[in-house]
Design a protein around this motif. Structure first.
Motif, PDB file in Angstrom:
ATOM      1  N   THR A  63     -31.168 -16.488  97.586  1.00 57.15           N
ATOM      2  CA  THR A  63     -31.675 -15.224  97.023  1.00 57.15           C
ATOM      3  C   THR A  63     -30.666 -14.658  96.029  1.00 57.15           C
ATOM      4  O   THR A  63     -29.458 -14.663  96.294  1.00 57.15           O
ATOM      5  N   ASP A  64     -31.168 -14.173  94.925  1.00 60.68           N
ATOM      6  CA  ASP A  64     -30.273 -13.641  93.889  1.00 60.68           C
ATOM      7  C   ASP A  64     -30.932 -12.419  93.245  1.00 60.68           C
ATOM      8  O   ASP A  64     -31.669 -12.536  92.284  1.00 60.68           O
ATOM      9  N   ILE A  65     -30.660 -11.249  93.817  1.00 57.43           N
ATOM     10  CA  ILE A  65     -31.263 -10.049  93.230  1.00 57.43           C
ATOM     11  C   ILE A  65     -30.321  -9.510  92.156  1.00 57.43           C
ATOM     12  O   ILE A  65     -29.111  -9.691  92.227  1.00 57.43           O
ATOM     13  N   LYS A  66     -30.884  -8.874  91.152  1.00 56.98           N
ATOM     14  CA  LYS A  66     -30.094  -8.424  89.995  1.00 56.98           C
ATOM     15  C   LYS A  66     -30.124  -6.901  89.890  1.00 56.98           C
ATOM     16  O   LYS A  66     -31.126  -6.267  90.236  1.00 56.98           O
ATOM     17  N   ILE A  67     -29.034  -6.360  89.374  1.00 57.15           N
ATOM     18  CA  ILE A  67     -29.024  -4.912  89.119  1.00 57.15           C
ATOM     19  C   ILE A  67     -29.806  -4.661  87.828  1.00 57.15           C
ATOM     20  O   ILE A  67     -29.452  -5.160  86.770  1.00 57.15           O
ATOM     21  N   GLU A  68     -30.893  -3.913  87.966  1.00 62.62           N
ATOM     22  CA  GLU A  68     -31.719  -3.607  86.787  1.00 62.62           C
ATOM     23  C   GLU A  68     -31.224  -2.314  86.139  1.00 62.62           C
ATOM     24  O   GLU A  68     -31.233  -2.165  84.928  1.00 62.62           O
ATOM     25  N   GLU A  69     -30.768  -1.389  86.978  1.00 65.94           N
ATOM     26  CA  GLU A  69     -30.281  -0.106  86.463  1.00 65.94           C
ATOM     27  C   GLU A  69     -29.300   0.458  87.481  1.00 65.94           C
ATOM     28  O   GLU A  69     -29.438   0.222  88.685  1.00 65.94           O
ATOM     29  N   LYS A  70     -28.310   1.203  86.984  1.00 71.21           N
ATOM     30  CA  LYS A  70     -27.321   1.799  87.878  1.00 71.21           C
ATOM     31  C   LYS A  70     -27.015   3.205  87.388  1.00 71.21           C
ATOM     32  O   LYS A  70     -26.762   3.406  86.206  1.00 71.21           O
ATOM     33  N   LEU A  82     -31.178   0.290  90.976  1.00 68.95           N
ATOM     34  CA  LEU A  82     -32.510  -0.308  90.983  1.00 68.95           C
ATOM     35  C   LEU A  82     -32.276  -1.799  90.922  1.00 68.95           C
ATOM     36  O   LEU A  82     -31.588  -2.287  90.022  1.00 68.95           O
ATOM     37  N   PHE A  83     -32.811  -2.536  91.888  1.00 67.47           N
ATOM     38  CA  PHE A  83     -32.633  -3.991  91.928  1.00 67.47           C
ATOM     39  C   PHE A  83     -33.920  -4.680  91.501  1.00 67.47           C
ATOM     40  O   PHE A  83     -35.014  -4.252  91.885  1.00 67.47           O
ATOM     41  N   LEU A  84     -33.737  -5.756  90.755  1.00 72.53           N
ATOM     42  CA  LEU A  84     -34.875  -6.571  90.342  1.00 72.53           C
ATOM     43  C   LEU A  84     -34.930  -7.808  91.236  1.00 72.53           C
ATOM     44  O   LEU A  84     -33.951  -8.556  91.335  1.00 72.53           O
ATOM     45  N   LEU A  85     -36.058  -8.015  91.892  1.00 69.52           N
ATOM     46  CA  LEU A  85     -36.221  -9.194  92.751  1.00 69.52           C
ATOM     47  C   LEU A  85     -36.722 -10.365  91.902  1.00 69.52           C
ATOM     48  O   LEU A  85     -37.182 -10.180  90.788  1.00 69.52           O
ATOM     49  N   GLU A  86     -36.669 -11.554  92.511  1.00 65.26           N
ATOM     50  CA  GLU A  86     -37.054 -12.752  91.761  1.00 65.26           C
ATOM     51  C   GLU A  86     -38.518 -12.699  91.306  1.00 65.26           C
ATOM     52  O   GLU A  86     -38.868 -13.283  90.289  1.00 65.26           O
ATOM     53  N   ASP A  87     -39.372 -12.015  92.051  1.00 62.88           N
ATOM     54  CA  ASP A  87     -40.786 -11.931  91.651  1.00 62.88           C
ATOM     55  C   ASP A  87     -41.058 -10.681  90.804  1.00 62.88           C
ATOM     56  O   ASP A  87     -42.196 -10.247  90.676  1.00 62.88           O
ATOM     57  N   HIS A  88     -39.991 -10.089  90.279  1.00 60.46           N
ATOM     58  CA  HIS A  88     -40.050  -8.925  89.374  1.00 60.46           C
ATOM     59  C   HIS A  88     -40.418  -7.616  90.050  1.00 60.46           C
ATOM     60  O   HIS A  88     -40.649  -6.612  89.377  1.00 60.46           O
ATOM     61  N   ASN A  89     -40.478  -7.616  91.363  1.00 56.33           N
ATOM     62  CA  ASN A  89     -40.615  -6.327  92.036  1.00 56.33           C
ATOM     63  C   ASN A  89     -39.294  -5.579  91.946  1.00 56.33           C
ATOM     64  O   ASN A  89     -38.243  -6.173  91.747  1.00 56.33           O
ATOM     65  N   ILE A  90     -39.392  -4.255  92.134  1.00 56.69           N
ATOM     66  CA  ILE A  90     -38.215  -3.390  92.041  1.00 56.69           C
ATOM     67  C   ILE A  90     -37.991  -2.700  93.387  1.00 56.69           C
ATOM     68  O   ILE A  90     -38.928  -2.206  94.002  1.00 56.69           O
ATOM     69  N   ILE A  91     -36.742  -2.679  93.833  1.00 59.70           N
ATOM     70  CA  ILE A  91     -36.397  -1.883  95.028  1.00 59.70           C
ATOM     71  C   ILE A  91     -35.165  -1.037  94.688  1.00 59.70           C
ATOM     72  O   ILE A  91     -34.509  -1.275  93.673  1.00 59.70           O
ATOM     73  N   GLU A  92     -34.867  -0.078  95.558  1.00 56.24           N
ATOM     74  CA  GLU A  92     -33.680   0.725  95.271  1.00 56.24           C
ATOM     75  C   GLU A  92     -32.747   0.840  96.458  1.00 56.24           C
ATOM     76  O   GLU A  92     -33.120   0.668  97.615  1.00 56.24           O
ATOM     77  N   GLY A  93     -31.492   1.096  96.134  1.00 53.59           N
ATOM     78  CA  GLY A  93     -30.464   1.271  97.150  1.00 53.59           C
ATOM     79  C   GLY A  93     -29.445   2.287  96.639  1.00 53.59           C
ATOM     80  O   GLY A  93     -29.345   2.517  95.436  1.00 53.59           O
ATOM     81  N   VAL A  94     -28.721   2.904  97.569  1.00 57.24           N
ATOM     82  CA  VAL A  94     -27.746   3.935  97.198  1.00 57.24           C
ATOM     83  C   VAL A  94     -26.429   3.688  97.926  1.00 57.24           C
ATOM     84  O   VAL A  94     -26.432   3.254  99.076  1.00 57.24           O
ATOM     85  N   VAL A  95     -25.327   3.982  97.255  1.00 54.53           N
ATOM     86  CA  VAL A  95     -24.033   3.952  97.941  1.00 54.53           C
ATOM     87  C   VAL A  95     -23.425   5.351  97.886  1.00 54.53           C
ATOM     88  O   VAL A  95     -23.332   5.962  96.819  1.00 54.53           O
ATOM     89  N   MET A  96     -23.061   5.856  99.056  1.00 47.24           N
ATOM     90  CA  MET A  96     -22.476   7.204  99.132  1.00 47.24           C
ATOM     91  C   MET A  96     -21.073   7.102  99.705  1.00 47.24           C
ATOM     92  O   MET A  96     -20.830   6.293 100.596  1.00 47.24           O
ATOM     93  N   GLU A  97     -20.199   7.956  99.212  1.00 47.09           N
ATOM     94  CA  GLU A  97     -18.835   7.922  99.724  1.00 47.09           C
ATOM     95  C   GLU A  97     -18.624   9.081 100.695  1.00 47.09           C
ATOM     96  O   GLU A  97     -18.811  10.241 100.357  1.00 47.09           O
ATOM     97  N   TYR A  98     -18.282   8.744 101.924  1.00 42.86           N
ATOM     98  CA  TYR A  98     -17.906   9.754 102.911  1.00 42.86           C
ATOM     99  C   TYR A  98     -16.446   9.517 103.265  1.00 42.86           C
ATOM    100  O   TYR A  98     -15.854   8.520 102.858  1.00 42.86           O
ATOM    101  N   ASN A  99     -15.881  10.410 104.081  1.00 38.91           N
ATOM    102  CA  ASN A  99     -14.470  10.256 104.488  1.00 38.91           C
ATOM    103  C   ASN A  99     -14.202   8.904 105.120  1.00 38.91           C
ATOM    104  O   ASN A  99     -13.168   8.297 104.921  1.00 38.91           O
ATOM    105  N   HIS A 100     -15.194   8.433 105.909  1.00 39.35           N
ATOM    106  CA  HIS A 100     -14.974   7.190 106.644  1.00 39.35           C
ATOM    107  C   HIS A 100     -15.355   5.950 105.841  1.00 39.35           C
ATOM    108  O   HIS A 100     -15.568   4.897 106.401  1.00 39.35           O
ATOM    109  N   GLY A 101     -15.484   6.063 104.542  1.00 39.51           N
ATOM    110  CA  GLY A 101     -15.741   4.876 103.726  1.00 39.51           C
ATOM    111  C   GLY A 101     -17.081   4.917 103.019  1.00 39.51           C
ATOM    112  O   GLY A 101     -17.723   5.961 102.946  1.00 39.51           O
TER     113      GLY A 101
END
Ligand code: SAH
Length: 345
Positions: A63-70, A82-101
């Protein structure tokens, strides 16, 4: 025959399939280590001989998902992908910084079938389930992009994790493996709108992750207005499933409660909720509802939220108010994907 995704395989399954090909078992571990390190090309597995790699390529891919937008928040550094999947669907994920990492919030499905009335992820319905490898690759790609380790994971992006049960369980096994990303179960939270049979199945596995239940209402009548799943399972059935979970795991359950102005945020609602949760090993996370374009729900006023919290606290129920992160980058789940899809059209 379609090829098998190596990143979706647990260590045991990798070893089994590799042995079936006539290779030694330890090769399975090497391959598992490579793909979990983010290797995307079988030819880059430098401790595997050329003829074995050729055989592998016939049967497997990665599997090789690509960053479409950041987008990076100027307020608190929250990063939305925003991640681009191999079948061109789009999903999203978030990274948040808290004290514990760093905490990553990732998706388990493309879209969602649950239909909660306040949620952006469900607007276009369910497109498809993600494979374990696609759930995992969100973490792999985020770590690589940020050059930092992600220490906590919440399954609170798009999708209902327990509606994609087997892939999510495989993901949990892979991400926790000491030869993979090795993220501790106690650093992982699975959030569900409350699929009762699957909560019980999960309880039986006794994986010590954190369970969060999207409750959002103190009674069935209000819950049914907000969440179609409440037509299928009553709060009382869900509470039984939670008790069963606690019996098997003895880990405090989190109840998420999105406060919507005039819908579920009155004093009476707070008292009723306190009664419901009394005596349960739990914690309530109050979330000022994020307003989304497709719905006309409004956030409860700050004072109402404080009052609601005070009532729960006075009844001995531990409660926190969720801090808003990345408010300048549309960080609430589903919103970015919807905007992206609309603009594409
Ligand atoms: N399907 C799972 C996980 C994804 S949603 C679940 O229902 O728990 C993650 C959390 O965000 C859930 O508690 C969900 O109810 C909440 N959520 C969804 N839309 C929201 C919004 N507009 N405002 C605040 N919380 C929201």
């Amino acid at each position: 025959m379609s090829k098998i995704d190596l990143l979706s395989l647990t260590l045991e399954d990798t070893q089994m399939l590799i042995e079936e090909m006539g290779e030694k078992k330890f090769r399975g571990k090497q391959i598992f280590q490579w793909v979990n390190k983010g290797v995307k090309d079988i030819d880059d597995m430098s401790n595997i001989g050329k003829s074995s790699r050729e055989k592998l390529k016939e049967k497997f891919y990665i599997t090789d998902i690509k960053i479409e937008e950041k987008l990076t928040s100027k307020i608190d550094g929250t990063v939305k992908y925003l991640f681009l999947l191999e079948d061109h669907n789009i999903i999203e994920g978030v990274v948040m910084e808290y004290n514990h990492g760093l905490t990553a919030c990732i998706s388990t499905q493309v879209g969602c079938a649950m239909g909660c009335s306040f949620c952006a992820s469900t607007v276009g319905g369910l497109i498809r389930n993600l494979r374990a490898g696609e759930i995992l690759d969100q973490i792999v790609v985020m770590q690589e992009d940020l050059g930092k380790r992600i220490s906590n994971i919440v399954l609170m992006g798009s999708g209902e994790p327990l509606h994609n049960y087997q892939e999510v369980i495989d993901f949990l096994k892979i991400v926790n493996n000491e030869h993979g990303l090795n993220i501790g179960n106690r650093h992982i939270t699975l959030s569900t709108c409350g699929l009762v049979p699957e909560i019980k199945k999960l309880a039986d596995l006794q994986i010590p992750i954190n369970l969060a239940i999207s409750l959002h209402a103190p009674n069935d009548a209000i819950r049914r207005e907000m969440m179609p799943i409440a037509q299928k399972y009553s709060i009382s059935e869900m509470k039984d499933a939670c008790l069963y979970y606690l019996e098997k795991n003895n880990r405090r359950i989190t109840f998420e409660y999105a406060l919507v102005d005039g819908v579920n945020d009155s004093k009476d609602n707070a008292y009723e909720l306190s009664g419901l949760l009394k005596g349960l090993l739990c914690h309530v996370n109050l979330i000022p509802v994020n307003t989304i374009e497709e719905r006309d729900y409004k956030q409860s006023k700050k004072e109402e939220i404080k009052k609601f919290q005070a009532i729960l606290k006075s009844r001995g129920i531990e409660t926190t108010i969720r801090r808003e992160m990345g408010s300048d980058i549309n960080a609430a789940c589903g919103q970015l994907r919807n905007t992206y899809i609309k603009n594409k059209k």
